[in-house]
Design an enzyme around this catalytic site. Structure first.
Site, PDB file in Angstrom:
ATOM      1  N   GLN A 187      -4.756  15.435 -19.227  1.00 29.47           N
ATOM      2  CA  GLN A 187      -6.238  15.660 -18.949  1.00 29.47           C
ATOM      3  C   GLN A 187      -6.337  16.863 -18.184  1.00 29.47           C
ATOM      4  O   GLN A 187      -6.614  17.924 -18.161  1.00 29.47           O
ATOM      5  CB  GLN A 187      -6.979  14.892 -17.692  1.00 29.47           C
ATOM      6  N   HIS A 193      -2.758  11.652 -14.618  1.00 32.45           N
ATOM      7  CA  HIS A 193      -3.020  11.995 -15.896  1.00 32.45           C
ATOM      8  C   HIS A 193      -2.861  13.325 -16.662  1.00 32.45           C
ATOM      9  O   HIS A 193      -3.631  14.060 -15.915  1.00 32.45           O
ATOM     10  CB  HIS A 193      -4.344  11.834 -15.549  1.00 32.45           C
TER      11      HIS A 193
HETATM   12  N1  NVA Z   1      -9.467   7.451 -13.389  1.00 30.06           N
HETATM   13  C1  NVA Z   1     -10.087   7.145 -14.264  1.00 30.06           C
HETATM   14  C2  NVA Z   1      -9.242   7.753 -15.437  1.00 30.06           C
HETATM   15  C3  NVA Z   1      -9.815   7.719 -17.035  1.00 30.06           C
HETATM   16  C4  NVA Z   1      -9.492   8.474 -18.006  1.00 30.06           C
HETATM   17  C5  NVA Z   1      -8.841   6.047 -14.707  1.00 30.06           C
HETATM   18  O1  NVA Z   1      -7.732   5.648 -14.181  1.00 30.06           O
HETATM   19  O2  NVA Z   1      -9.614   4.501 -14.641  1.00 30.06           O
HETATM   20  N1   CP Z   2      -9.634  10.919 -20.081  1.00 30.18           N
HETATM   21  C1   CP Z   2      -9.266   9.737 -20.916  1.00 30.18           C
HETATM   22  O1   CP Z   2      -8.111  10.252 -20.194  1.00 30.18           O
HETATM   23  O2   CP Z   2     -10.074   9.345 -22.042  1.00 30.18           O
HETATM   24  P1   CP Z   2      -9.624   8.038 -22.516  1.00 30.18           P
HETATM   25  O3   CP Z   2      -9.531   6.909 -21.091  1.00 30.18           O
HETATM   26  O4   CP Z   2     -10.569   7.382 -23.165  1.00 30.18           O
HETATM   27  O5   CP Z   2      -8.540   7.820 -23.188  1.00 30.18           O
END
Ligand code: NVA
Ligand code: CP
Length: 315
Positions: free
Chosen positions: A140, A137
């Site tokens: 983020q 990610h």
């Molecule tokens: N680790 C989480 C992050 C959400 C923003 C997921 O992948 O669901």
């Molecule tokens: N932190 C994040 O990516 O949030 P969402 O899943 O709401 O996009």
């Protein structure tokens, strides 16, 4: 500074795609764009540009911040749920990438297997941005580090404690530690360690470039948190793992960031969470809403950091 060394299109699939200098350039540009926005100045650097946003998983922050960011920069964003695209009926990712590239100037993808993003980027002739995969990610973590920098200055040489699952967000922290030279200590229960190949990649980079970063795995949350400058965590169950909720709740018992745990960090330590949070599981409301928490700034900064990323890739 010049950030493009060639005219070849660039992608942002993981932090490996950015040099340390490019990250610093993006942060400087973020500061500028954020200040301009707060001052009510219009910056239309992406006038006439369109971003396709393909979502295979739900989202609040990623969708709204990318869409709003494109609008603020004078461009346009298209929300595309994969279920409502032919992609969801089996059209190949490679074919979708080639078609989307004929219409839009960039493609943001939130998907399951990271390989889907790699395929999309390979066949797309426009930049592809990772809006979260099972492995990473990056937007983020760039945001989290920008937020840390806003509150506390450079992250280089600092200690960051990750409590919980060795997941996509943790993997991006691991690559960031190598790129930006900070000490990441991850407290994870047995069986939920980050992928060994990703840790190895970061360690190899630290060895090659002689950066001062380090990655340490421990079992006890307290050990990770001692003297930390930043404590961070994430959901125990990520999107796509819903069938494991019960098993994970058991495995992660004892990995909740509460006031008692946070007391082992430096008194000025910050708390971050990418959100959405599960109050009472990975973090208590007392910490999330407490004086050390910067989670709302962190959420806001997704907008400003991604505007810098969009400009850099699409302009
Ligand atoms: N680790 C989480 C992050 C959400 C923003 C997921 O992948 O669901
Ligand atoms: N932190 C994040 O990516 O949030 P969402 O899943 O709401 O996009």
């Amino acid at each position: 500074m010049t950030t493009h060394t060639s005219t070849a299109k660039r992608d942002l699939l993981s932090l490996v795609d950015l040099s340390t200098e490019e990250i610093h350039y993006l942060f400087a540009r973020t500061t500028h764009l954020k200040a301009a926005h707060k001052a009510g100045e219009i910056v239309h650097s992406l006038r006439g540009r369109t971003l396709a946003m393909v979502f295979e998983k739900p989202s609040t922050r990623t969708r709204v911040s990318f869409e709003t960011g494109m609008y603020q920069l004078g461009g346009h964003a298209l929300f595309l749920s994969s279920k409502e695209m032919q992609l969801g009926r089996g059209e190949e990712i490679s074919d979708s990438a080639r078609v989307l590239s004929r219409y839009v100037d960039g493609i943001m993808v939130r998907t399951f297997a990271h390989e889907n993003l790699v395929t999309m980027a390979h066949y797309a002739t426009v930049p592809v941005i990772n809006g979260l995969s099972d492995d990473y990610h990056p937007c983020q973590i760039l945001t989290d580090i920008f937020t840390f920098q806003e509150h506390r200055g450079s992250i280089a040489g600092r200690k960051v404690a990750w409590i919980g699952d060795g997941n996509n967000v943790a993997h991006s922290w691991i690559l960031a530690a190598a790129r930006l030279g900070f000490h990441l200590v991850l407290a994870v229960p047995e069986g939920y360690e980050p992928k060994a190949a990703i840790v190895a990649r970061a360690e190899q980079e630290i060895a090659q470039h002689g950066t001062s970063g380090s990655i340490t795995l421990v079992r006890q949350p307290q050990e990770a948190v001692i003297a930390a400058d930043l404590v961070t965590t994430d959901a125990w169950t990520s999107m796509g793992q819903e069938q494991e909720v019960k098993k994970r709740q058991q495995a992660f018992a004892g990995y909740c960031v509460d006031t008692l745990l946070l007391q082992h960090a430096k008194p000025e330590a910050l708390f971050m969470h990418c959100l959405p949070a599960h109050r009472g599981e990975e973090v208590t409301s007392e910490v999330l809403d407490g004086p050390q928490s910067v989670v709302w700034d962190e959420a806001e900064n997704r907008l400003h950091v991604q505007k810098a990323i969009l400009e850099w890739l699409l302009a």
